[in-house]
Design an enzyme around this catalytic site. Structure first.
Site, PDB file in Angstrom:
ATOM      1  N   ASP A   7      -0.107   4.147  -3.023  1.00  0.00           N
ATOM      2  CA  ASP A   7      -1.237   4.185  -3.950  1.00  0.00           C
ATOM      3  C   ASP A   7      -0.862   5.192  -5.035  1.00  0.00           C
ATOM      4  O   ASP A   7      -1.194   6.374  -4.941  1.00  0.00           O
ATOM      5  CB  ASP A   7      -2.514   4.605  -3.233  1.00  0.00           C
ATOM      6  N   GLU A  67      -0.033  -0.668  -5.000  1.00  0.00           N
ATOM      7  CA  GLU A  67      -1.196  -1.199  -5.707  1.00  0.00           C
ATOM      8  C   GLU A  67      -0.806  -1.434  -7.156  1.00  0.00           C
ATOM      9  O   GLU A  67      -0.130  -0.603  -7.769  1.00  0.00           O
ATOM     10  CB  GLU A  67      -2.358  -0.211  -5.619  1.00  0.00           C
ATOM     11  N   ASP A 139      -6.416   9.059  -0.723  1.00  0.00           N
ATOM     12  CA  ASP A 139      -5.267   8.378  -1.337  1.00  0.00           C
ATOM     13  C   ASP A 139      -4.343   7.811  -0.257  1.00  0.00           C
ATOM     14  O   ASP A 139      -3.790   6.719  -0.408  1.00  0.00           O
ATOM     15  CB  ASP A 139      -4.522   9.327  -2.266  1.00  0.00           C
TER      16      ASP A 139
END
Length: 157
Positions: A7, A67, A139
């Site tokens: 991420d 992502e 996160d």
């Protein structure tokens, strides 16, 4: 197969490592890489790249999943996110690690069942899918969700 979920973020990049055996998922590790907001951009990006290189060396994943970038209302934020993603993807590339990229809505749908899921719903599903995993922060949770989505989607398997 071992999957590294990512991420990317300039302020704090999350990472999570899972093992897949058929439909079974096992938590291996997770963490977050914060950067100093007062440091020069080049130093912050170097911190991200070096930290992810260490994670890759320590856990030897077979592939990674990140992502996808999303457009913020603030163009400067989007540029900073893109730079952080570049550092993270460069660490994967330097290790010869293939990387699949997934939209946030697709990650949420793969983990929760709906692309409009809230962060709390994703984190609740992580507790079910990875029982006993001590998640280091939001996160890292997002990164584990990306890894799980990649496993469920079977990309690169």
């Amino acid at each position: 197969m071992i999957i590294l979920g990512l991420d990317p973020s300039l302020s704090c990049t999350g990472w999570g490592v899972i093992r897949t055996q058929g439909s079974r998922l096992t938590h291996i590790a997770n963490g977050q890489v914060p950067t100093d907001p007062k440091a020069p951009m080049s130093q912050r990006l170097a911190v991200l790249q070096a930290a992810l290189a260490e994670v890759i060396a320590a856990h030897r994943p077979d592939r990674a999943a990140a992502e996808e970038i999303f457009a913020n209302k603030n163009p400067q934020s989007t540029i900073k996110l893109a730079q952080a993603r570049g550092a993270v993807l460069a660490a994967c590339g330097a290790a010869g690690l293939p990387v699949s990229e997934h939209a946030a809505r697709l990650v949420k749908k793969a983990v929760v069942g709906t692309g409009g899921a809230e962060k709390a719903q994703v984190q609740a599903m992580l507790k079910i899918l990875l029982p006993g995993a001590a998640i280091t922060g939001p996160d890292a949770a997002d990164a584990l969700a990306v890894a799980i989505a990649a496993a469920h989607l079977g990309i690169g398997a």
